[in-house]
Write a protein that holds these residues in place. Structure first.
Motif, short mmCIF file in Angstrom:
data_model
loop_
_atom_site.label_atom_id
_atom_site.label_comp_id
_atom_site.label_asym_id
_atom_site.label_seq_id
_atom_site.Cartn_x
_atom_site.Cartn_y
_atom_site.Cartn_z
N VAL A 1 0.85 -1.18 0.00
CA VAL A 1 0.00 0.00 0.00
C VAL A 1 0.89 1.24 0.00
O VAL A 1 1.79 1.36 0.84
CB VAL A 1 -0.94 0.03 1.23
CG1 VAL A 1 -1.76 1.31 1.27
CG2 VAL A 1 -1.85 -1.19 1.24
N ALA A 2 0.64 2.15 -0.95
CA ALA A 2 1.36 3.42 -0.99
C ALA A 2 0.55 4.43 -0.18
O ALA A 2 -0.68 4.50 -0.31
CB ALA A 2 1.52 3.90 -2.42
N THR A 3 1.23 5.19 0.66
CA THR A 3 0.56 6.15 1.53
C THR A 3 1.30 7.48 1.51
O THR A 3 2.53 7.51 1.52
CB THR A 3 0.53 5.63 2.99
OG1 THR A 3 -0.08 4.35 3.01
CG2 THR A 3 -0.23 6.57 3.90
N SER A 4 0.52 8.55 1.47
CA SER A 4 1.10 9.88 1.66
C SER A 4 0.22 10.62 2.66
O SER A 4 -0.99 10.41 2.72
CB SER A 4 1.20 10.65 0.34
OG SER A 4 -0.09 10.97 -0.13
N MET A 5 0.85 11.47 3.45
CA MET A 5 0.09 12.23 4.45
C MET A 5 0.55 13.68 4.45
O MET A 5 1.75 13.96 4.40
CB MET A 5 0.29 11.64 5.85
CG MET A 5 -0.54 12.35 6.89
SD MET A 5 -0.25 11.77 8.56
CE MET A 5 1.10 12.81 9.04
N LYS A 6 -0.42 14.58 4.47
CA LYS A 6 -0.15 16.01 4.63
C LYS A 6 -1.06 16.50 5.75
O LYS A 6 -2.12 15.93 6.00
CB LYS A 6 -0.46 16.77 3.34
CG LYS A 6 0.47 16.47 2.20
CD LYS A 6 0.14 17.33 1.01
CE LYS A 6 1.08 17.01 -0.14
NZ LYS A 6 0.79 17.84 -1.31
N HIS B 1 -4.36 14.57 6.46
CA HIS B 1 -5.04 14.24 5.21
C HIS B 1 -4.23 13.08 4.60
O HIS B 1 -3.10 13.26 4.18
CB HIS B 1 -5.08 15.44 4.27
CG HIS B 1 -5.75 15.14 2.98
ND1 HIS B 1 -7.08 14.85 2.89
CD2 HIS B 1 -5.25 15.06 1.72
CE1 HIS B 1 -7.39 14.61 1.62
NE2 HIS B 1 -6.29 14.74 0.90
N ILE B 2 -4.83 11.88 4.63
CA ILE B 2 -4.11 10.67 4.24
C ILE B 2 -4.66 10.12 2.94
O ILE B 2 -5.87 9.96 2.77
CB ILE B 2 -4.23 9.60 5.35
CG1 ILE B 2 -3.65 10.15 6.66
CG2 ILE B 2 -3.52 8.31 4.94
CD1 ILE B 2 -3.91 9.29 7.86
#
Length: 124
Positions: free
Chosen positions: A25-30, A38-39
């Motif tokens: 699973v690719a994940t980015s969070m800001k 905000h994921i």
């Protein structure tokens, strides 16, 4: 159980060394201005690493060299079969050699019989 690399069927099956160790699973969070996260997440469906190896067992030097030559000459997609599961893959040369090995018995002139091998692939 068997291992097939394109048209090469190995006499002994290889172990899938990273079957349960890869990131799927690719994940980015800001963070928003108020600090709330905000994921974004998405399943990784291609480009997964498959690492096969002998893990302190061995394959014959002849089979090792056959697979090694395949990794040098095949730069397109091919089929990899592991325990009856089929994958479309390419050789993974992104972290160095896609095929590496250590000979069990070192002899002068490279006349070894058995090799502890690691093969790296990327799914397409």
């Amino acid at each position: 159980m068997m291992t097939e690399i394109d048209s090469i069927t190995l006499s002994e099956p290889l172990l899938w060394l990273n079957r349960d160790k890869q990131k799927r699973v690719a994940t980015s969070m800001k963070r928003a201005l108020n600090g709330a996260p905000h994921i974004n997440q998405a399943a990784i469906t291609a480009g997964l690493s498959i690492v096969l190896g002998t893990s302190d067992t061995w394959i014959t030097r002849t089979e090792f060299e056959l697979v090694q030559q395949h990794s040098f000459s095949t730069h397109t997609e091919f089929t990899l079969v592991i325990d009856s599961q089929s994958f479309q893959v390419t050789w993974d040369h992104t972290q160095g050699a896609a095929v590496t090995g250590t000979d069990l018995f070192e002899k002068f002139g490279g006349n070894e019989d058995l090799t502890d091998a690691t093969f790296r692939f990327l799914t397409l």
